[in-house]
Write an enzyme that holds these catalytic residues in place. Structure first.
Site, PDB file in Angstrom:
ATOM      1  N   ASP A 195       0.863  -1.177   0.000  1.00  0.00           N
ATOM      2  CA  ASP A 195       0.000   0.000   0.000  1.00  0.00           C
ATOM      3  C   ASP A 195       0.907   1.237   0.000  1.00  0.00           C
ATOM      4  O   ASP A 195       2.128   1.135   0.094  1.00  0.00           O
ATOM      5  CB  ASP A 195      -0.972  -0.025   1.196  1.00  0.00           C
ATOM      6  CG  ASP A 195      -2.188   0.882   0.943  1.00  0.00           C
ATOM      7  OD1 ASP A 195      -2.159   1.658  -0.037  1.00  0.00           O
ATOM      8  OD2 ASP A 195      -3.167   0.819   1.706  1.00  0.00           O
TER       9      ASP A 195
HETATM   10  C1  BGC Z   1      -5.084   3.232   0.234  1.00  0.00           C
HETATM   11  C2  BGC Z   1      -5.269   2.186  -0.831  1.00  0.00           C
HETATM   12  C3  BGC Z   1      -5.173   2.805  -2.201  1.00  0.00           C
HETATM   13  C4  BGC Z   1      -3.857   3.547  -2.311  1.00  0.00           C
HETATM   14  C5  BGC Z   1      -3.612   4.158  -3.687  1.00  0.00           C
HETATM   15  C6  BGC Z   1      -3.880   4.118  -0.012  1.00  0.00           C
HETATM   16  O1  BGC Z   1      -3.860   5.197   0.851  1.00  0.00           O
HETATM   17  O2  BGC Z   1      -4.989   2.605   1.487  1.00  0.00           O
HETATM   18  O3  BGC Z   1      -6.479   1.537  -0.661  1.00  0.00           O
HETATM   19  O4  BGC Z   1      -5.311   1.831  -3.187  1.00  0.00           O
HETATM   20  O5  BGC Z   1      -3.822   4.576  -1.337  1.00  0.00           O
HETATM   21  O6  BGC Z   1      -4.432   5.219  -3.956  1.00  0.00           O
END
Ligand code: BGC
Length: 757
Positions: A282
């Site tokens: 993530d």
């Molecule tokens: C979130 C994810 C997301 C990623 C990219 C993160 O802050 O937890 O779910 O896919 O950002 O945008």
């Protein structure tokens, strides 16, 4: 004997390597042979130019130069066929090996045609609809250049304080697994090389939905038994459905954050579940292991790659430290080759190695995005997601010529219809409730007043307004707003009050300790109730709310979540009875925040609270609240009524190699045609590890005309009765099972059968 075992192991190993060798993709292997260590590391780097989706703190610098230097495997936050073509050209024409990029995005509930937030859509319990929604999202997103999606989010969540409960499918592993599968199938289709399909990512592996105290990004600590029986099944269902990639979570799993957890990413995901796609972190979750206390950037990056993480989202720890770690013997080149291979294989799977411009067709956006057909599906999905929480005196459906006072800060408010995580949706294209009601019932007399601010607390409003003006603090005083609303209410026949949460009161980094409707709106509801007019609440939220007070003050409550771009039209369809609501809650709604986490699968404990709900000392209960939730999982009313009868098992005994039919007759006993979600629950009466009080094992959504009856049958085999035992083996155990078939989880058991050895 020892030698025999060794040779069997050797044969097995050789067999396995042959198999792997056979499965290798020649194009990928050719590329790998040509790649330097740096180029392989480059494939593991995922960037977002300009922080397109601004949820993290790191914005990548010099993305263009890095792409040309072969230091980027994928990007996100880039869209439109022209821009995506440009990005691909940078990679294909300028980097030494010309390897195209993965183009990612968070397409969570629709791309530009936004449909209900996932928690809302889950309340439809309609797998075909959920799959169709994902297909539509894939068609729109790929038309705009996206080939890789960061969805489905399948984290089981039982704590409504946690804002991201909005993004998942609720509390139940069985329902969550069905939804995970439907979404993966919808996004990926039958053939990922088709230009209208995109690779899916199941996230956030694992346990992200169980942070302590419901606070986002907080520590998770959970037993293996609970993981396997309650929290892991939806991720596994996505893997079984062939999901292309897996995203790790931010949290600890047994003391090691997911992004550096070898047990999770290798032993479980690859070796036990057989996952053959790639794992992405993530947003900066590799770097965050420094703050978790596991070492410096080089150490945590090495930990992550050695654990089985393949791609580093935004943080660039892989890019900047892995080469050094190889030189110092902390990471092998083989490990990096493995990860690079998985990224290249993904590019092959989606057809990019054959045609880097597969998703750069400029004629598609006009044809495929925000079409009338797509908006129709969004409207249908919204109507199916609504849950009727209360009905009284047949106030609903409303007559199409009624005299209605439409009141509330969310009643004529385009900014808050789409809900959380709709970065590609345009709120200005959404149909507010006022407009929708007028569209559906042009002959009704509908007057509107705002009545209250979403919140009167400006400090709170500032926090909620990070991504847009979701809460406007009105110039008018709350008193003026209220007076206007009460005047309208008094001259109407019925009050429809649209109240609840603004978009960014749920979602990422939006946890709340108070899960009631904001005070400003609570006051409004109290005053409206005092007028003596029937008050219908249309409730908008991204989480289960504590509505104990509002249950008493209103005649009817329709929960609409955040319904998406067709919000108003869908609300009109349901309030005026063109569609009879059929949604059922996928979370238990607590009586107060003090009950959370709360869910229907709770164990009975050694000192169960009395069934009467009355307090008893030295039993598991509260001094100041019943144990039961305000509204149980599976609950939802209809304008009509359904009766269940003749619940039975086809036999008293189920053989180990056989199956049994559990059935019930459902009759529509009311005055409207309607749909009912028929649910089967079982209880394993005695087993080697303590069973949940009940478990959902099947559901069917059926349509019944007024007066019509249908028999609904569930076929259950021993496979359906399996669970993870103390040694984490997936087994069933012979013995007695109880079951019931009903329209909600809070029914009584009314049948039994015995599973034979
Ligand atoms: C979130 C994810 C997301 C990623 C990219 C993160 O802050 O937890 O779910 O896919 O950002 O945008």
């Amino acid at each position: 004997m020892k030698n025999f075992n060794l040779s069997v192991a050797l044969l097995f190993f050789l067999g396995l390597s042959c198999l792997q060798a056979q499965e290798r993709i020649p194009e990928v292997e050719e590329l790998l042979k040509k790649m330097t260590l740096e180029e392989k590391i480059g494939q593991l780097n995922l960037l977002t130019p300009g922080g397109g989706v601004a949820t993290g703190s790191v914005v990548s610098e010099g993305v263009e130069a890095k792409i040309k230097a072969g230091k980027v495997g994928g990007v996100f936050g880039v869209s439109s066929p022209a821009k995506v073509r440009q990005a691909q050209e940078l990679a294909v024409k300028n980097s030494r090996l010309g390897i195209p990029l993965l183009i990612g995005s968070d397409v969570i509930h629709g791309y530009k045609t936004t449909y209900p937030i996932p928690l809302g859509l889950s309340a439809s319990w309609d797998m075909d609809l959920i799959k169709e929604g994902a297909q539509m999202a894939a068609k729109e997103a790929t038309a705009d250049g996206i080939n890789w999606n960061f969805s489905p989010m399948v984290d089981i969540a039982r704590d409504p304080r946690w804002g991201r409960i909005a993004e998942g499918a609720g509390e139940d592993p069985y329902l969550g697994s069905q939804i995970a599968k439907a979404m993966v199938q919808g996004y990926q289709g039958e053939d990922l090389t088709q230009p209208h399909t995109m690779m899916a990512t199941v996230k956030h592996m694992a346990l992200y939905g169980a942070p302590e105290a419901g606070r986002d990004y907080n520590t998770v600590d959970m037993s293996r038994l609970k993981m396997f029986n309650e929290y892991l099944p939806p991720y596994k269902a996505a893997v079984d459905a062939g999901v292309g990639s897996v995203m790790t979570s931010f949290n600890d799993i047994d003391g090691i954050p997911a992004s550096g957890n070898k047990w999770l990413l290798t032993d479980l995901l690859r070796d036990r579940w057989g996952f053959d796609g790639f794992v992405v972190s993530d947003y900066t979750s590799v770097n965050e292991m420094i703050a978790h206390g596991l070492g410096d950037l080089q150490a945590v990056s090495a930990l992550a790659i050695n654990a089985g993480l393949d791609m580093d989202m935004v943080g660039e720890g892989f890019l900047t430290t892995l080469k050094k770690s190889v030189e110092e013997g902390k990471v092998t080149e083989e490990q990096i080759t493995k990860a690079a291979r998985r990224i290249l294989e993904a590019k092959h799977k989606i057809g990019l190695l054959d045609d880097p411009y597969l998703y750069s067709d400029e004629s598609r956006p006009d044809k495929d995005i925000l079409t009338e057909e797509n908006r129709k599906l969004a409207r249908k999905a919204a109507t199916r997601s609504f849950v009727l929480l209360k009905k009284h005196n047949n106030t609903l459906p409303l007559a199409k010529d009624a005299n209605i006072a439409l009141i509330g800060p969310l009643a004529n408010n385009k900014n808050n219809m789409l809900g959380t995580w709709a970065p590609t949706g345009n709120p200005q294209l959404s149909v507010p409730i006022l407009e929708g009601l007028k569209n559906v019932a042009p002959n009704a007399n509908i007057t509107y007043a705002k009545g209250a601010n979403i919140s009167d607390d400006s400090t709170f409003a500032k926090k909620v307004n990070v991504f847009g003006q979701r809460i406007q603090i009105a110039d008018e005083s709350p008193e003026t707003l209220l007076k206007e609303a009460l005047d309208l209410a008094k001259s109407s026949d019925v009050v429809v009050a649209v109240v609840g949460e603004a978009t960014e009161m749920s979602g990422e980094a939006a946890s709340r300790t108070d899960i009631t409707i904001p005070d400003s709106q609570k006051k409004l509801i109290r005053e409206l109730a005092k007028t003596g007019k029937p008050v219908v609440l249309v409730l908008m939220s991204g989480r289960p709310l504590d509505i104990s007070e509002e249950m008493a003050l209103s005649v009817s409550i329709l929960q609409i979540w955040h319904p998406g771009v067709e919000a108003g039209n869908a609300v009109g369809d349901v309030l005026f009875g063109d569609y009879n609501p059929s949604g059922k809650l996928t979370n238990s709604w607590p009586r107060s925040v003090g009950q959370v986490p709360i869910h229907y699968r709770m164990k009975t404990t050694g000192r169960p609270g009395p069934e009467s709900g009355e307090f008893q000392k030295f039993k598991s209960n509260y001094l100041d609240s019943p144990n039961t939730p305000l509204l149980p999982f599976g609950y939802g009313l209809s304008y009509t009524t359904f009766e269940y009868s003749d619940v039975k098992a086809s036999s008293k005994e189920l053989n180990a190699d056989g199956s049994i039919e559990l059935s019930a007759t459902v009759t529509n006993t009311g005055n409207y045609n309607g749909e009912e979600i028929v649910q089967l629950y079982i209880r394993d009466v005695v087993r080697s590890v303590t069973p949940p009080g009940k478990e959902l094992k099947g559901f069917q959504k059926i349509a019944l005309k007024k007066g019509e009856s249908k028999t609904v049958t569930f076929t259950i085999s021993p496979e359906d009765l399996k669970f993870y035992n103390y040694d984490i083996e997936y087994v069933y155990e012979p013995g007695e099972f109880e079951f019931f078939i009903a329209g909600s989880s809070d029914s009584e058991f009314d049948g039994t059968f015995t599973l034979k050895k």
